[in-house]
Design a protein around this motif. Structure first.
Motif, PDB file in Angstrom:
ATOM      1  N   UNK A  35       0.784  -1.263  -0.037  1.00 40.51           N
ATOM      2  CA  UNK A  35      -0.170   0.067  -0.041  1.00 40.51           C
ATOM      3  C   UNK A  35       0.852   1.201   0.141  1.00 40.51           C
ATOM      4  N   UNK A  36       0.530   2.336  -0.910  1.00 45.30           N
ATOM      5  CA  UNK A  36       1.232   3.578  -0.886  1.00 45.30           C
ATOM      6  C   UNK A  36       0.670   4.350   0.202  1.00 45.30           C
ATOM      7  N   UNK A  37       1.499   4.646   1.069  1.00 48.49           N
ATOM      8  CA  UNK A  37       0.917   5.509   2.140  1.00 48.49           C
ATOM      9  C   UNK A  37       1.003   7.039   1.984  1.00 48.49           C
ATOM     10  N   UNK A  38       2.038   7.490   1.208  1.00 47.79           N
ATOM     11  CA  UNK A  38       2.386   8.709   1.040  1.00 47.79           C
ATOM     12  C   UNK A  38       2.760   8.995  -0.037  1.00 47.79           C
ATOM     13  N   UNK A  39       2.551   9.874  -1.079  1.00 45.81           N
ATOM     14  CA  UNK A  39       3.358   9.914  -2.502  1.00 45.81           C
ATOM     15  C   UNK A  39       4.117  10.957  -2.511  1.00 45.81           C
ATOM     16  N   UNK A  40       4.221  12.243  -1.471  1.00 46.27           N
ATOM     17  CA  UNK A  40       4.894  13.177  -1.458  1.00 46.27           C
ATOM     18  C   UNK A  40       5.841  13.364  -0.458  1.00 46.27           C
ATOM     19  N   UNK A  41       6.393  12.417   0.311  1.00 47.33           N
ATOM     20  CA  UNK A  41       7.501  12.469   1.148  1.00 47.33           C
ATOM     21  C   UNK A  41       8.708  13.088   0.761  1.00 47.33           C
ATOM     22  N   UNK A  42       9.255  13.981   1.570  1.00 43.60           N
ATOM     23  CA  UNK A  42      10.618  15.001   1.084  1.00 43.60           C
ATOM     24  C   UNK A  42      11.547  14.098   1.677  1.00 43.60           C
TER      25      UNK A  42
END
Length: 185
Positions: A35-42
């Motif tokens: 599962x993709x939890x977040x797509x915009x982590x830095x």
């Protein structure tokens, strides 16, 4: 259902040195199992301890990576302008400290002049061919960047962006949402 907590996956970080600059790029995807939890982590950060800019990218557990970045920043404050020494000191601590040994992450760090990969095995590695990559899609990005660097007139940033796009097309744990930092010596 398994008793084990599914592993966090994700990240591809690449550093490319060319034309007097180093570019560090990282994707934004964080996955838990499938599962993709977040797509915009830095996952690429600019540090400025003591007024000396350093760019760092991390792969692995986010909390572990933040712990390592804090430790690196402390080492850099203690040894201003001495990136290699700070990296070696961090790697020694990471390898010998029982708490730090459990951390699951890797770092790419650069001050524009020097470029290192730091691992929990005590490694401080200078990459060959002016390209380094870590993380789930690291090998894909590394291969692409090396091919692009040798056979094109692309800039460091263009190589990093194209290599990350190729990695995102191949690795399910890598996306195209990039953070890109450029640094010069």
């Amino acid at each position: 259902m398994s008793d084990q907590f599914p592993g966090w996956h994700g990240t591809t970080i690449i550093a490319v040195r060319k034309g007097g600059e180093v570019v560090v790029a990282g994707d934004g995807q964080v996955s838990l199992g499938q599962t993709v939890i977040k797509g915009s982590a830095r996952k690429v950060r600019r540090l400025s301890p003591g007024g000396h800019d350093v760019v760092a990218g991390f792969a692995g557990s986010t909390a572990d990576a933040f712990t390592l970045l804090e430790r690196l920043e402390s080492k850099l404050e203690a040894t201003p302008g001495q990136l290699q020494r700070a990296c070696v000191d961090l790697a020694k601590d990471w390898r010998t400290d029982k708490y730090l040994q459990k951390l699951e992450a890797m770092l790419i760090v650069t001050d524009g002049a020097q470029l290192y990969v730091i691992t929990g095995a005590g490694d401080v590695l200078e990459p060959e061919h002016d390209v380094a990559a870590i993380g789930s899609g690291g090998n894909f990005a590394l291969a692409a960047a090396r091919g692009l660097a040798e056979k094109t007139d692309l800039s460091a940033e263009e190589i990093a962006r194209k290599a990350m796009a190729i990695a995102a097309d191949i690795c399910v744990y890598t996306n195209g949402n990039l953070t890109v930092e450029t640094i010069q010596p």
